[in-house]
Design an enzyme around this catalytic site. Structure first.
Site, short mmCIF file in Angstrom:
data_model
loop_
_atom_site.label_atom_id
_atom_site.label_comp_id
_atom_site.label_asym_id
_atom_site.label_seq_id
_atom_site.Cartn_x
_atom_site.Cartn_y
_atom_site.Cartn_z
N ASP A 154 -11.05 38.94 -9.52
CA ASP A 154 -10.11 38.06 -10.22
C ASP A 154 -10.83 37.46 -11.43
O ASP A 154 -12.02 37.16 -11.36
CB ASP A 154 -9.71 36.96 -9.24
CG ASP A 154 -8.52 36.17 -9.72
OD1 ASP A 154 -8.64 35.47 -10.75
OD2 ASP A 154 -7.46 36.27 -9.07
N SER A 163 3.08 38.49 -25.92
CA SER A 163 4.46 38.95 -25.67
C SER A 163 5.42 38.32 -26.66
O SER A 163 5.20 37.19 -27.12
CB SER A 163 4.86 38.54 -24.25
OG SER A 163 6.24 38.74 -24.07
N ARG A 214 17.39 44.33 -28.00
CA ARG A 214 15.97 44.24 -27.70
C ARG A 214 15.29 45.39 -28.44
O ARG A 214 15.94 46.32 -28.90
CB ARG A 214 15.69 44.41 -26.20
CG ARG A 214 16.16 43.29 -25.31
CD ARG A 214 15.35 42.02 -25.54
NE ARG A 214 15.69 40.97 -24.58
CZ ARG A 214 16.76 40.19 -24.68
NH1 ARG A 214 17.61 40.32 -25.69
NH2 ARG A 214 16.98 39.25 -23.76
N GLY A 240 -7.26 44.05 -16.25
CA GLY A 240 -5.94 44.57 -15.85
C GLY A 240 -5.82 46.06 -16.11
O GLY A 240 -4.72 46.59 -16.25
N ALA A 288 -6.04 48.55 -14.30
CA ALA A 288 -5.40 49.40 -13.28
C ALA A 288 -3.88 49.26 -13.31
O ALA A 288 -3.19 49.93 -12.56
CB ALA A 288 -5.94 49.04 -11.89
N GLY A 289 -3.36 48.38 -14.16
CA GLY A 289 -1.92 48.12 -14.19
C GLY A 289 -1.16 49.12 -15.04
O GLY A 289 -1.73 50.09 -15.56
N TYR A 292 6.22 32.08 -17.53
CA TYR A 292 5.40 33.16 -18.07
C TYR A 292 5.20 32.98 -19.58
O TYR A 292 4.07 33.10 -20.09
CB TYR A 292 6.09 34.49 -17.78
CG TYR A 292 5.50 35.68 -18.49
CD1 TYR A 292 4.21 36.11 -18.22
CD2 TYR A 292 6.24 36.37 -19.45
CE1 TYR A 292 3.67 37.20 -18.87
CE2 TYR A 292 5.71 37.46 -20.11
CZ TYR A 292 4.42 37.88 -19.82
OH TYR A 292 3.90 38.95 -20.48
N ILE A 328 0.43 48.87 -18.10
CA ILE A 328 0.01 48.97 -19.51
C ILE A 328 -1.50 49.19 -19.59
O ILE A 328 -1.98 50.03 -20.36
CB ILE A 328 0.43 47.72 -20.31
CG1 ILE A 328 1.97 47.57 -20.29
CG2 ILE A 328 -0.09 47.80 -21.75
CD1 ILE A 328 2.50 46.32 -20.97
N GLY A 329 -2.27 48.47 -18.75
CA GLY A 329 -3.73 48.56 -18.79
C GLY A 329 -4.23 49.97 -18.56
O GLY A 329 -5.19 50.41 -19.20
C1 UD1 Z 1 11.12 41.12 -20.93
C2 UD1 Z 1 10.25 40.68 -19.78
C3 UD1 Z 1 9.20 39.76 -20.28
C4 UD1 Z 1 8.37 40.52 -21.31
C5 UD1 Z 1 9.29 40.94 -22.43
C6 UD1 Z 1 8.56 41.70 -23.50
C7 UD1 Z 1 10.84 40.26 -17.48
C8 UD1 Z 1 11.78 39.61 -16.50
N1 UD1 Z 1 11.05 40.01 -18.77
O1 UD1 Z 1 11.85 40.00 -21.42
O2 UD1 Z 1 8.35 39.33 -19.26
O3 UD1 Z 1 7.33 39.75 -21.81
O4 UD1 Z 1 10.34 41.72 -21.92
O5 UD1 Z 1 8.01 42.86 -23.00
O6 UD1 Z 1 9.95 40.99 -17.11
N2 UD1 Z 1 19.61 42.47 -18.04
C9 UD1 Z 1 20.70 43.18 -17.57
N3 UD1 Z 1 20.70 43.60 -16.28
C10 UD1 Z 1 19.67 43.35 -15.41
C11 UD1 Z 1 18.54 42.62 -15.90
C12 UD1 Z 1 18.55 42.19 -17.22
O7 UD1 Z 1 21.65 43.42 -18.30
O8 UD1 Z 1 19.74 43.78 -14.26
C13 UD1 Z 1 19.62 42.02 -19.46
C14 UD1 Z 1 19.28 40.54 -19.59
O9 UD1 Z 1 20.43 39.78 -19.47
C15 UD1 Z 1 18.70 40.49 -20.98
C16 UD1 Z 1 18.05 41.87 -21.18
O10 UD1 Z 1 18.63 42.69 -20.17
O11 UD1 Z 1 19.72 40.34 -21.93
C17 UD1 Z 1 16.55 41.88 -21.05
O12 UD1 Z 1 16.17 41.35 -19.82
P1 UD1 Z 1 14.64 41.30 -19.30
O13 UD1 Z 1 13.99 42.60 -19.48
O14 UD1 Z 1 14.67 40.72 -17.93
O15 UD1 Z 1 13.99 40.14 -20.18
P2 UD1 Z 1 13.43 40.02 -21.66
O16 UD1 Z 1 13.82 38.67 -22.09
O17 UD1 Z 1 13.83 41.13 -22.55
#
Ligand code: UD1
Length: 346
Positions: free
Chosen positions: A56, A120, A248, A8, A10-11, A180, A13-14
């Site tokens: 892949d 994660s 978060r 990964g 080329a992504g 996921y 984080i990668g």
């Molecule tokens: C996210 C990632 C997860 C990753 C983790 C750690 C996604 C969907 N989730 O989880 O894959 O492993 O971080 O890096 O990629 N929110 C809003 N408005 C929006 C979207 C979301 O307010 O338009 C809020 C949500 O309600 C939630 C918070 O933001 O409370 C975080 O959302 P999100 O980033 O989607 O999911 P995580 O659970 O933090």
């Protein structure tokens, strides 16, 4: 100098991990499938990379070829996001779990005994909570009626009192809440048993909410920082769900890359680590910081909610500090300001 294969690579984080490994004078090869969920255009070979294997992980012969002459693997390749639902199951399990299984089998065969796994914080599900009367508690699944009435904080399952969010450490129970997340838990279990059976060293880095330049634009699978950043670019107000007070830990991609480098030194066995900034931020504060630095429009706190979301997840970064010597260098206040105007990938 060691030769490291970055899956990964080329992504989002990668490629940051690849750049950090090259800067530390490692020899780097990349294996990347250019999966359409992450790449609209074929990825470019990062400067300085010895070999790019466009394949892949489920392609056993390609993985065996990519492992030739390699000393360690940094495994970032995965389908990310939450998974839109059951129809995503086969592709998530295929890429993330079958792909990891093929990689581990090939590493055992090739005698490669060192792995850093991109895991994660989603493996924990809901964060940790404390009740004043009952101590550490695990809240019940979120109640749709309570959420619709604006009660976003989970109550104590024993007495219904308000809870305080607490730091999640690496010994917290696993409770995956999405396709996921379930694939990340399975990856960790596969890597742990592989480490035991092969006498190998695995560091599983439980990334919290990673953000930074080069993050993919808004897709159904994007995390909240990319969604808000894309809205601002389109002149739309970031839509903050719930009341915006959900916590978060937003960690900068260059810190995540540094953590991967540090994790190459762990001893034999399976070692999970939270990778976080150690400075929790509410989603509302994050939206305001981005909007402010971008020059508006201001976020809208909508009261809408997604049933599958967890309320708070705050990391303890202490184990990574003690055992890897890793502490995030970019405080969210600085990193988010820079991210507000940084380029995203298409
Ligand atoms: C996210 C990632 C997860 C990753 C983790 C750690 C996604 C969907 N989730 O989880 O894959 O492993 O971080 O890096 O990629 N929110 C809003 N408005 C929006 C979207 C979301 O307010 O338009 C809020 C949500 O309600 C939630 C918070 O933001 O409370 C975080 O959302 P999100 O980033 O989607 O999911 P995580 O659970 O933090």
């Amino acid at each position: 100098m060691t030769h490291i294969l970055v899956t990964g690579g080329a992504g989002f984080i990668g490629s940051a991990v690849t750049a950090a490994l090259l800067a530390a004078n490692h020899d780097v090869s990349v294996l990347d499938s250019a999966h359409p969920a992450a790449h609209h255009e074929p990825p470019e070979v990062p400067d300085g990379v010895a070999l790019l294997h466009r394949a892949d992980l489920r392609d056993r012969a390609a993985v065996q070829g990519a492992l030739r002459g390699v000393d360690a693997v940094v495994h970032q390749a995965a389908l990310v996001g939450l998974g839109a639902g059951p129809r995503d199951l086969p592709e998530y399990v295929g890429c993330n779990d079958l792909g990891t299984a093929v990689l581990l089998a090939a590493m055992a065969e090739a005698g490669v005994r060192r792995l850093v796994l991109a895991s994660s914080m989603v493996v924990y599900g809901e964060g940790a909570y404390r009740c004043e009367r009952h101590g550490p508690v695990r809240p019940a699944p979120r109640d749709p009626a309570g959420l619709a009435a604006g009660r976003f904080e989970p109550p104590c399952p024993a007495c219904g009192a308000a809870l305080s969010p607490a730091l999640v450490d690496e010994d917290s129970p696993m409770d995956p809440r999405s396709v996921y997340a379930a694939t990340k838990v399975a990856q960790e279990h596969l890597c742990a048993l592989w480490a035991r059976e092969c006498g190998a060293a695995v560091a599983a880095l439980r990334y919290h909410n990673v953000y930074g330049p080069g993050m993919p634009r808004d897709t159904p699978y994007s995390g909240v920082a990319a969604i808000f950043r894309s809205s601002l670019e389109q002149g739309r107000a970031p839509q903050v769900y719930e009341d915006g007070a959900q916590l978060r830990d937003f960690v900068h991609v260059t810190d995540v890359a540094a953590a991967n480098l540090a994790a190459l030194t762990v001893g034999d066995g399976f070692h999970p680590y939270n990778i976080a900034s150690g400075r929790p931020t509410t989603v509302g504060e994050m939206a305001a910081a981005l909007a402010d630095a971008f020059g508006g429009p201001s976020p809208e706190v909508t009261g809408r909610f997604r049933l599958g979301d967890v309320r708070h997840v705050l990391a303890s970064p202490e184990r990574a500090a003690a055992e890897l010597g890793f502490r995030a260098a970019v405080p969210p206040a600085t990193g988010l300001r820079e991210f507000a105007c940084a380029p995203l990938r298409g």
